[in-house]
Scaffold this motif. Structure first.
Motif, PDB file in Angstrom:
ATOM      1  N   ILE A   1      35.574  43.559  46.849  1.00  0.00           N
ATOM      2  CA  ILE A   1      36.814  42.966  47.342  1.00  0.00           C
ATOM      3  C   ILE A   1      36.768  41.446  47.238  1.00  0.00           C
ATOM      4  CG2 ILE A   1      38.183  42.593  49.441  1.00  0.00           C
ATOM      5  CD1 ILE A   1      37.400  45.537  50.206  1.00  0.00           C
ATOM      6  N   ASP A   2      35.652  40.832  47.649  1.00  0.00           N
ATOM      7  CA  ASP A   2      35.517  39.375  47.554  1.00  0.00           C
ATOM      8  C   ASP A   2      35.684  38.901  46.113  1.00  0.00           C
ATOM      9  OD1 ASP A   2      35.106  38.952  50.267  1.00  0.00           O
ATOM     10  OD2 ASP A   2      32.918  39.079  50.115  1.00  0.00           O
ATOM     11  N   GLU A   3      35.046  39.581  45.181  1.00  0.00           N
ATOM     12  CA  GLU A   3      35.108  39.185  43.779  1.00  0.00           C
ATOM     13  C   GLU A   3      36.529  39.316  43.238  1.00  0.00           C
ATOM     14  OE1 GLU A   3      30.496  40.518  42.706  1.00  0.00           O
ATOM     15  OE2 GLU A   3      32.173  41.404  41.605  1.00  0.00           O
TER      16      GLU A   3
ATOM     17  N   THR B   1      48.425  38.307  45.579  1.00  0.00           N
ATOM     18  CA  THR B   1      48.521  39.632  46.179  1.00  0.00           C
ATOM     19  C   THR B   1      49.114  39.483  47.567  1.00  0.00           C
ATOM     20  OG1 THR B   1      47.379  41.723  46.497  1.00  0.00           O
ATOM     21  CG2 THR B   1      46.179  39.721  47.153  1.00  0.00           C
ATOM     22  N   LEU B   2      49.068  40.526  48.360  1.00  0.00           N
ATOM     23  CA  LEU B   2      49.842  40.571  49.599  1.00  0.00           C
ATOM     24  C   LEU B   2      49.099  40.007  50.804  1.00  0.00           C
ATOM     25  CD1 LEU B   2      51.179  44.219  49.115  1.00  0.00           C
ATOM     26  CD2 LEU B   2      52.413  42.089  48.655  1.00  0.00           C
ATOM     27  N   TRP B   3      47.832  39.635  50.636  1.00  0.00           N
ATOM     28  CA  TRP B   3      47.030  39.151  51.755  1.00  0.00           C
ATOM     29  C   TRP B   3      46.498  37.753  51.456  1.00  0.00           C
ATOM     30  CZ3 TRP B   3      46.785  43.885  49.434  1.00  0.00           C
ATOM     31  CH2 TRP B   3      47.273  44.962  50.187  1.00  0.00           C
ATOM     32  N   ASP B   4      46.324  36.978  52.501  1.00  0.00           N
ATOM     33  CA  ASP B   4      45.866  35.595  52.326  1.00  0.00           C
ATOM     34  C   ASP B   4      44.369  35.494  52.066  1.00  0.00           C
ATOM     35  OD1 ASP B   4      48.421  34.575  52.698  1.00  0.00           O
ATOM     36  OD2 ASP B   4      48.174  34.443  54.871  1.00  0.00           O
ATOM     37  N   SER B   5      43.616  36.503  52.507  1.00  0.00           N
ATOM     38  CA  SER B   5      42.159  36.418  52.384  1.00  0.00           C
ATOM     39  C   SER B   5      41.561  37.811  52.273  1.00  0.00           C
ATOM     40  CB  SER B   5      41.572  35.720  53.613  1.00  0.00           C
ATOM     41  OG  SER B   5      41.676  36.550  54.759  1.00  0.00           O
ATOM     42  N   PRO B   6      40.314  37.900  51.788  1.00  0.00           N
ATOM     43  CA  PRO B   6      39.625  39.198  51.759  1.00  0.00           C
ATOM     44  C   PRO B   6      39.524  39.835  53.139  1.00  0.00           C
ATOM     45  CG  PRO B   6      38.431  37.592  50.446  1.00  0.00           C
ATOM     46  CD  PRO B   6      39.501  36.836  51.173  1.00  0.00           C
TER      47      PRO B   6
END
Length: 314
Positions: A226-228, A240-245
């Motif tokens: 996910i981080d990568e 994408t739909l989120w600000d952070s992992p």
């Protein structure tokens, strides 16, 4: 409206049944046992939502037999491993297209439109985000097994998605919600985050999605994937739909995986059947964009190489 479906699996037959139910004329390109089954039995949509059954659906086993200057839309619902061949065949058989025929790609992964953009202008090539679960219990039957969010239609090339409204409305009227969006990239990356984290790892370990969240070692692997992917999204200029992992992981572990706890991935199913997987359109695409933008994608590479090693034994 005349539509040609290429890829008569669960998704393809499900979408075909949906639009036929609303008056569209659908022809199917299929070969072998699938062609025989559809010619004999027609096609059916079962499972969740309204059930449909249609007989005498035209089936073509050769591109040479497909009517010329006939189709308003071509739906691509094959495995992504067939994209290069399908795009080439469509280019060599352009006479089946009308002047403004549109291609809509109903597939897993990201960047599948690249194969078709080699031959066709961006005004003709569109993509779909499908997270509705379709299976194919028999070669002519699509069973809707899971529904969480609408099917989405749009363009990764920033073409106006409103021109696909008629297709979205037909699918919705059939019982499966479908919408158009000008942010299809965000939703495709959301699906990539989910699939790349779960599909190959579940296949390698022969476990369901839910089991992967009960093991500290697999959780660490998924977190790194996910981080990568977030790093790749940012470096590649996508969103994408989120600000952070961390924001994504909260939803991933609290809802997305629990909702599909007992599900085995399509990658797992492919390996069990000893056929090539769609890993190149999933983690393989992350690796391609990561290397292009000098991003560390080493965890995705390990997972990718393990799937390729398994495939190499087929």
């Amino acid at each position: 409206m005349n539509i040609l479906l290429i890829g008569a699996g669960g998704v393809g037959l499900g979408i075909a049944s949906s639009v036929i139910s609303q008056g569209a004329e659908v022809s199917i390109y299929a070969t072998g046992e699938t062609a025989k089954a559809i010619k004999k039995n027609g096609i059916r949509r079962t499972g969740l939502f309204t059930h449909y059954s249609f007989e005498n659906v035209p089936v073509f086993e050769s591109y040479a037999d497909i009517p010329k200057d006939y189709f308003d839309y071509i739906f691509i619902a094959s495995k992504t491993t067939a994209n290069a061949e399908i795009a080439k065949n469509l280019n060599e058989n352009r006479l089946i297209f009308k002047q403004d025929t549109k291609i809509i790609i109903f597939q897993n992964g990201f960047g599948n439109d690249d194969y078709y953009l080699k031959y066709f202008p961006k005004e003709q090539v569109f993509v779909a985000r499908v997270i509705t679960g379709f299976t194919r219990p028999e070669r002519h039957i699509s069973e809707v097994t899971v529904y969480t969010e609408p099917i989405l239609l749009g363009s990764l090339q920033k073409e106006d998605p409103e021109q696909l409204t008629e297709i979205a409305e037909m699918i919705t009227a059939s019982g499966i919600n479908c919408e158009v969006t000008d942010e299809i990239d965000k939703y495709l990356w959301a699906k990539m985050l989910y699939n790349c984290s779960l599909n190959p790892l579940g296949a390698i370990l022969d476990v369901t999605y839910g089991k992967l969240t009960e093991n500290d070692y697999t959780i660490e692997i998924m977190n790194r994937i996910i981080d990568e992917i977030f790093d790749v999204i940012k470096a590649s200029g996508y969103e994408t739909l989120w600000d952070s992992p961390d924001d994504y992981r909260k939803l991933f572990y609290s809802k997305l995986v629990p909702d599909t706890y007992n599900h085995y991935s399509s990658t797992h199913q492919d390996i069990q059947r000893k056929i090539k997987t769609e890993i190149d359109s999933l983690n393989g695409k992350v690796i391609e964009l990561g290397e292009k933008n000098s991003i560390d994608v080493s965890t995705n590479k390990i997972i990718y190489n393990l799937i390729k090693a398994i495939e190499n034994e087929f």
